[in-house]
Motif scaffolding. Sequence first.
Motif, PDB file in Angstrom:
ATOM      1  N   ALA A  47       6.486 -55.562 -22.001  1.00  0.00           N
ATOM      2  CA  ALA A  47       5.187 -55.768 -21.345  1.00  0.00           C
ATOM      3  C   ALA A  47       5.334 -56.683 -20.140  1.00  0.00           C
ATOM      4  O   ALA A  47       4.707 -56.463 -19.093  1.00  0.00           O
ATOM      5  CB  ALA A  47       4.181 -56.345 -22.336  1.00  0.00           C
ATOM      6  N   GLY A  48       6.168 -57.725 -20.249  1.00  0.00           N
ATOM      7  CA  GLY A  48       6.413 -58.597 -19.108  1.00  0.00           C
ATOM      8  C   GLY A  48       7.055 -57.846 -17.954  1.00  0.00           C
ATOM      9  O   GLY A  48       6.678 -58.017 -16.789  1.00  0.00           O
ATOM     10  N   ALA A  49       8.023 -56.997 -18.273  1.00  0.00           N
ATOM     11  CA  ALA A  49       8.684 -56.186 -17.246  1.00  0.00           C
ATOM     12  C   ALA A  49       7.683 -55.253 -16.569  1.00  0.00           C
ATOM     13  O   ALA A  49       7.717 -55.060 -15.342  1.00  0.00           O
ATOM     14  CB  ALA A  49       9.825 -55.389 -17.862  1.00  0.00           C
ATOM     15  N   SER A  90       4.370 -66.338 -17.155  1.00  0.00           N
ATOM     16  CA  SER A  90       5.076 -67.424 -16.473  1.00  0.00           C
ATOM     17  C   SER A  90       6.475 -66.972 -16.069  1.00  0.00           C
ATOM     18  O   SER A  90       6.953 -67.303 -14.980  1.00  0.00           O
ATOM     19  CB  SER A  90       5.161 -68.660 -17.370  1.00  0.00           C
ATOM     20  OG  SER A  90       3.874 -69.187 -17.633  1.00  0.00           O
ATOM     21  N   ALA A  91       7.138 -66.211 -16.944  1.00  0.00           N
ATOM     22  CA  ALA A  91       8.463 -65.677 -16.609  1.00  0.00           C
ATOM     23  C   ALA A  91       8.377 -64.768 -15.387  1.00  0.00           C
ATOM     24  O   ALA A  91       9.225 -64.825 -14.489  1.00  0.00           O
ATOM     25  CB  ALA A  91       9.036 -64.918 -17.804  1.00  0.00           C
ATOM     26  N   SER A 313      12.244 -56.112 -12.788  1.00  0.00           N
ATOM     27  CA  SER A 313      11.759 -55.734 -14.124  1.00  0.00           C
ATOM     28  C   SER A 313      12.809 -56.050 -15.183  1.00  0.00           C
ATOM     29  O   SER A 313      12.489 -56.555 -16.266  1.00  0.00           O
ATOM     30  CB  SER A 313      11.418 -54.238 -14.157  1.00  0.00           C
ATOM     31  OG  SER A 313      10.338 -53.945 -13.284  1.00  0.00           O
ATOM     32  N   LEU A 314      14.080 -55.753 -14.880  1.00  0.00           N
ATOM     33  CA  LEU A 314      15.152 -56.056 -15.827  1.00  0.00           C
ATOM     34  C   LEU A 314      15.294 -57.560 -16.037  1.00  0.00           C
ATOM     35  O   LEU A 314      15.525 -58.032 -17.161  1.00  0.00           O
ATOM     36  CB  LEU A 314      16.471 -55.464 -15.329  1.00  0.00           C
ATOM     37  CG  LEU A 314      16.584 -53.939 -15.380  1.00  0.00           C
ATOM     38  CD1 LEU A 314      17.883 -53.481 -14.714  1.00  0.00           C
ATOM     39  CD2 LEU A 314      16.531 -53.439 -16.820  1.00  0.00           C
ATOM     40  N   MET A 315      15.161 -58.321 -14.956  1.00  0.00           N
ATOM     41  CA  MET A 315      15.264 -59.774 -15.071  1.00  0.00           C
ATOM     42  C   MET A 315      14.112 -60.332 -15.907  1.00  0.00           C
ATOM     43  O   MET A 315      14.308 -61.225 -16.745  1.00  0.00           O
ATOM     44  CB  MET A 315      15.260 -60.414 -13.675  1.00  0.00           C
ATOM     45  CG  MET A 315      16.493 -60.132 -12.853  1.00  0.00           C
ATOM     46  SD  MET A 315      16.382 -60.843 -11.187  1.00  0.00           S
ATOM     47  CE  MET A 315      16.525 -62.596 -11.561  1.00  0.00           C
ATOM     48  N   THR A 316      12.922 -59.811 -15.701  1.00  0.00           N
ATOM     49  CA  THR A 316      11.770 -60.259 -16.476  1.00  0.00           C
ATOM     50  C   THR A 316      11.934 -59.879 -17.942  1.00  0.00           C
ATOM     51  O   THR A 316      11.622 -60.672 -18.838  1.00  0.00           O
ATOM     52  CB  THR A 316      10.476 -59.641 -15.921  1.00  0.00           C
ATOM     53  OG1 THR A 316      10.348 -59.954 -14.533  1.00  0.00           O
ATOM     54  CG2 THR A 316       9.259 -60.179 -16.665  1.00  0.00           C
ATOM     55  N   PHE A 317      12.405 -58.666 -18.195  1.00  0.00           N
ATOM     56  CA  PHE A 317      12.672 -58.219 -19.563  1.00  0.00           C
ATOM     57  C   PHE A 317      13.619 -59.192 -20.261  1.00  0.00           C
ATOM     58  O   PHE A 317      13.355 -59.643 -21.389  1.00  0.00           O
ATOM     59  CB  PHE A 317      13.278 -56.814 -19.537  1.00  0.00           C
ATOM     60  CG  PHE A 317      13.648 -56.275 -20.894  1.00  0.00           C
ATOM     61  CD1 PHE A 317      12.747 -55.502 -21.611  1.00  0.00           C
ATOM     62  CD2 PHE A 317      14.894 -56.540 -21.455  1.00  0.00           C
ATOM     63  CE1 PHE A 317      13.081 -55.005 -22.874  1.00  0.00           C
ATOM     64  CE2 PHE A 317      15.234 -56.054 -22.709  1.00  0.00           C
ATOM     65  CZ  PHE A 317      14.326 -55.275 -23.418  1.00  0.00           C
TER      66      PHE A 317
END
Length: 340
Positions: A47-49, A90-91, A313-317
């Motif tokens: 969901a964050g990604a 926040s991430a 997106s990968l970094m957020t994941f």
Amino acid sequence: MHMSDALLSPSVAFAMCAASGAAIAWSVAKIKKEELSEKKLPIMAVAGAFVFAAQMINFTIPATGSSGHIGGGILLAALLGGAPALLSISAVLVIQCLFFADGGLLALGSNIFNMGVIPCLFVYPLLFKPLMKRGVSSGRLTLASVASVVVALQLGAFAVVLETLTSGITALPFSSFVLLMQPIHLAIGLVEGLVTGAVLSFVWKMRPEILESAESGADIPAGVSMKKVLAALAALTLVTGAVLSGFASSYPDGLEWSVMGVTGSDELEASGPAFESAAGIQEKTAFMPDYDYAAPSETAPISGTAAAGIIGSLMTFAAAALIGTAISKSKKHKDAAAKA
């Protein structure tokens, strides 16, 4: 609605960092107390990604010359609960700031507060959850989403105005700035609310246990498989970040449009040691400023925007997954030590 450093004085910026830091610490403590179940960890990451990717898509607000993008706070809170949602958003904001130069480093605390703390810790429990008390349906999800997102954006936009006022930014008089900020973010909120309602309705139809778990704080039942809904959200994230982001509106967003309406420019200038230090750090860490290659090349395999969407997106994941896993393990170790 990512604020730049020039919109804040250093003292207000540090105060907002402290406020957001306190809210994050409270959220971590709350999650440790209630425990973030392992079934929610992949939802938190995916969901964050998705929110990172979705924030790259600015949609045009007709007849205004402005655009907007989703904030994602209410969406994340409805999927995860308020405290985990704040950590997830926040991430997103930290990664955007440090690696893509989206939003100022000094303004990071304000951006987390305006786009994370307000929707996740205030609007979600005080408005969204009460609206859903009478039962879940697609219509009720849409109503709760639109109402909650609109209120969250109105409060967030007004917080921006108050923060610039408290900072003594004389180029942005209170009355002129607020008269532009509130209406344009009302329009943006209506669109984001409909998008949020559509995504939540999709998830609810696939796995109603996810929304029920977020609302009640209870674990997702052990026998409930998350594979299909996670795969669907992951695919939607990839399409959004790699493809749809390339069709984002070129118009300034609601905040930039409002600043331009008052000052004639979408950016303000600021000078001083704090601003120079923050800018210097971002120059070193942002390897894809403005979601593009630092040195654009015609031979690049994919566009800079698509690459930024995928990488971000990968970094957020990864960041959301690591945060959730670390908190969950900390809780387990604490419980084990208490029983020993």
